[in-house]
Design an enzyme around this catalytic site. Structure first.
Site, PDB file in Angstrom:
ATOM      1  N   TYR A  65      14.624  -8.557  -0.208  1.00 58.12           N
ATOM      2  CA  TYR A  65      13.764  -9.285  -0.128  1.00 58.12           C
ATOM      3  C   TYR A  65      14.337 -11.023   0.582  1.00 58.12           C
ATOM      4  CZ  TYR A  65      11.137  -4.787   0.127  1.00 58.12           C
ATOM      5  OH  TYR A  65      10.690  -3.990  -0.341  1.00 58.12           O
ATOM      6  N   SER A 214       3.060  -0.393   2.150  1.00 56.11           N
ATOM      7  CA  SER A 214       1.940  -0.432   3.569  1.00 56.11           C
ATOM      8  C   SER A 214       0.532   0.854   2.432  1.00 56.11           C
ATOM      9  CB  SER A 214       2.703  -0.119   4.803  1.00 56.11           C
ATOM     10  OG  SER A 214       3.689  -1.263   4.677  1.00 56.11           O
ATOM     11  N   PRO A 215       0.188   1.018   2.705  1.00 57.02           N
ATOM     12  CA  PRO A 215      -0.989   2.045   2.188  1.00 57.02           C
ATOM     13  C   PRO A 215      -1.928   1.326   2.879  1.00 57.02           C
ATOM     14  CG  PRO A 215      -1.066   0.939   0.391  1.00 57.02           C
ATOM     15  CD  PRO A 215       0.208   0.471   1.013  1.00 57.02           C
ATOM     16  N   GLY A 217      -1.953  -0.090   5.416  1.00 56.56           N
ATOM     17  CA  GLY A 217      -1.965   0.198   7.378  1.00 56.56           C
ATOM     18  C   GLY A 217      -0.992  -1.223   8.141  1.00 56.56           C
ATOM     19  N   ARG A 218      -0.355  -2.342   6.539  1.00 59.23           N
ATOM     20  CA  ARG A 218       0.854  -3.330   7.142  1.00 59.23           C
ATOM     21  C   ARG A 218      -0.158  -4.675   6.834  1.00 59.23           C
ATOM     22  NH1 ARG A 218       5.877  -2.953   7.954  1.00 59.23           N
ATOM     23  NH2 ARG A 218       6.793  -0.512   8.219  1.00 59.23           N
ATOM     24  N   GLY A 219      -1.703  -4.445   7.018  1.00 60.03           N
ATOM     25  CA  GLY A 219      -2.965  -4.870   6.825  1.00 60.03           C
ATOM     26  C   GLY A 219      -3.881  -4.797   8.063  1.00 60.03           C
ATOM     27  N   PHE A 220      -3.332  -3.491   9.177  1.00 57.54           N
ATOM     28  CA  PHE A 220      -4.286  -2.961   9.756  1.00 57.54           C
ATOM     29  C   PHE A 220      -6.009  -2.350   9.261  1.00 57.54           C
ATOM     30  CE2 PHE A 220      -3.314  -4.352  14.319  1.00 57.54           C
ATOM     31  CZ  PHE A 220      -2.589  -5.018  15.001  1.00 57.54           C
TER      32      PHE A 220
END
Length: 337
Positions: A65, A214-215, A217-220
């Site tokens: 990162y 990513s719980p 959903g990557r922000g979705f």
């Protein structure tokens, strides 16, 4: 706000909060902002400090990162309080002597030795609580990689070890060499492939914990993205099949159904998504750079879901649903190996 509860991570002795803090978005990745937005360093550090105040001392990072920038940021945040934090970092996405990503995966004995010293220096510490192999090196036997990681445990440089984005076969081989505490993988209402293909069953059989990145959903699953234009031009999600073309709108329709359920419960869509991961028995590590979002994420640990809630959520996105690939073709070749 109540303090976060604690949970055993695996069976090797590591105890962590029920929810961690993913720190990747606090730094650029190879010069690009992760989701098209630059993070403010002071705000990111303040978020880490607020997390600690609430009992959220489990920080997740990786040498890749930045590269290296994220570990250095965490070093600034934890300076003077190292013993109060649990630091998980990852190695294996190769970084050369010029601190640049090479595009290769390296899990060799020599590279591990190099990577651990670099991470210890960058983090300003003499030990790492949980050390993961970031991706499987198909050119190095997993036995060699894990044996070397086990040596680091004996030397006191690492307390516990884990793997990231690996399949059942690799997990079993690795665990036979040195006990794994955790496996990290993407897992959410939108991404249940590891459940579908039996990886979670393997973890449960071996008493290895799943740390779910990513719980949301990557922000979705925040419910805040409704059209492609909501994603900045340089947003990494634009390259993911799941969020392209007609598939984007089909998935947004699913999110709207989940949002409707969240509104009925008077919570946010993101909180409902995190509560679902927690109820499945896993440790989510949602990423954020903002205190407001951090506090909302932590509040989700107090939200219980009924069987009816579960059934309704999983009827919206049933196991095995085709919601599109989470990475492009090259990325998919590096997961679940």
């Amino acid at each position: 706000m109540a303090q976060i509860k604690q949970v055993k991570l695996g069976t090797q002795g590591l105890v962590v909060p029920t929810i961690g803090l993913g720190c990747m978005g606090m730094s650029q990745w190879a010069g690009y902002d992760i989701y098209g937005k630059s993070a403010d360093e002071k705000e990111s550090i303040a978020t880490i400090h607020r997390s600690l105040e609430l009992g959220g001392n489990f920080l997740d990072t990786a040498d890749a990162y930045g590269p290296l920038a994220n570990e250095k940021l965490i070093a600034k945040a934890i300076k003077g309080n190292r013993q109060k934090y649990l630091i998980a970092t990852k190695f294996g996405i190769e970084i050369d002597d010029n601190e640049q990503l090479t595009g290769k995966i390296n899990g060799s004995r020599a590279y591990i030795r190099k990577a651990i010293e670099r991470s210890l220096k960058n983090l300003g510490t003499d030990y790492i609580d949980l050390y993961y192999l970031h991706r499987l090196d198909t050119n190095t036997p997993i036995e060699e990689t894990v044996d070397t990681m086990g040596e680091l445990v004996k030397e006191g440089k690492v307390r516990y070890i884990g793997l990231s984005e690996v399949g059942s076969k690799s997990i079993k081989k690795a665990h036979a060499i040195h006990p794994l505490t955790a496996v990290q993988s993407e897992f959410s209402l939108f991404e249940r492939n590891i459940e579908e293909i039996g990886i979670i069953d393997t973890l449960q059989q071996l008493d290895i914990a799943l740390v779910a990145y990513s719980p949301i959903g990557r922000g979705f699953l925040s419910g805040e993205i409704l059209k492609p234009e909501d994603l900045p031009e340089n947003d990494s999600r634009r390259s993911m099949p799941r969020y392209q073309g007609e598939r984007f709108f089909k998935n947004i329709a699913l999110v709207k159904e989940i949002t409707k359920m969240a509104e009925e419960k008077n919570i946010t869509t993101a909180q409902l998504a995190i509560a679902w991961v927690l109820a499945k028995g896993h440790v989510p590590i949602p990423g954020t750079t903002k205190i407001k979002n951090l506090e909302a994420n932590i509040a989700s640990t107090e939200m219980a879901l009924s069987k009816e809630d579960f059934d309704r959520l999983e009827s919206i996105i049933p196991l095995g649903s085709d919601v599109g690939a989470r990475y492009d073709e090259a990325g998919m070749k590096r997961v679940n190996l």
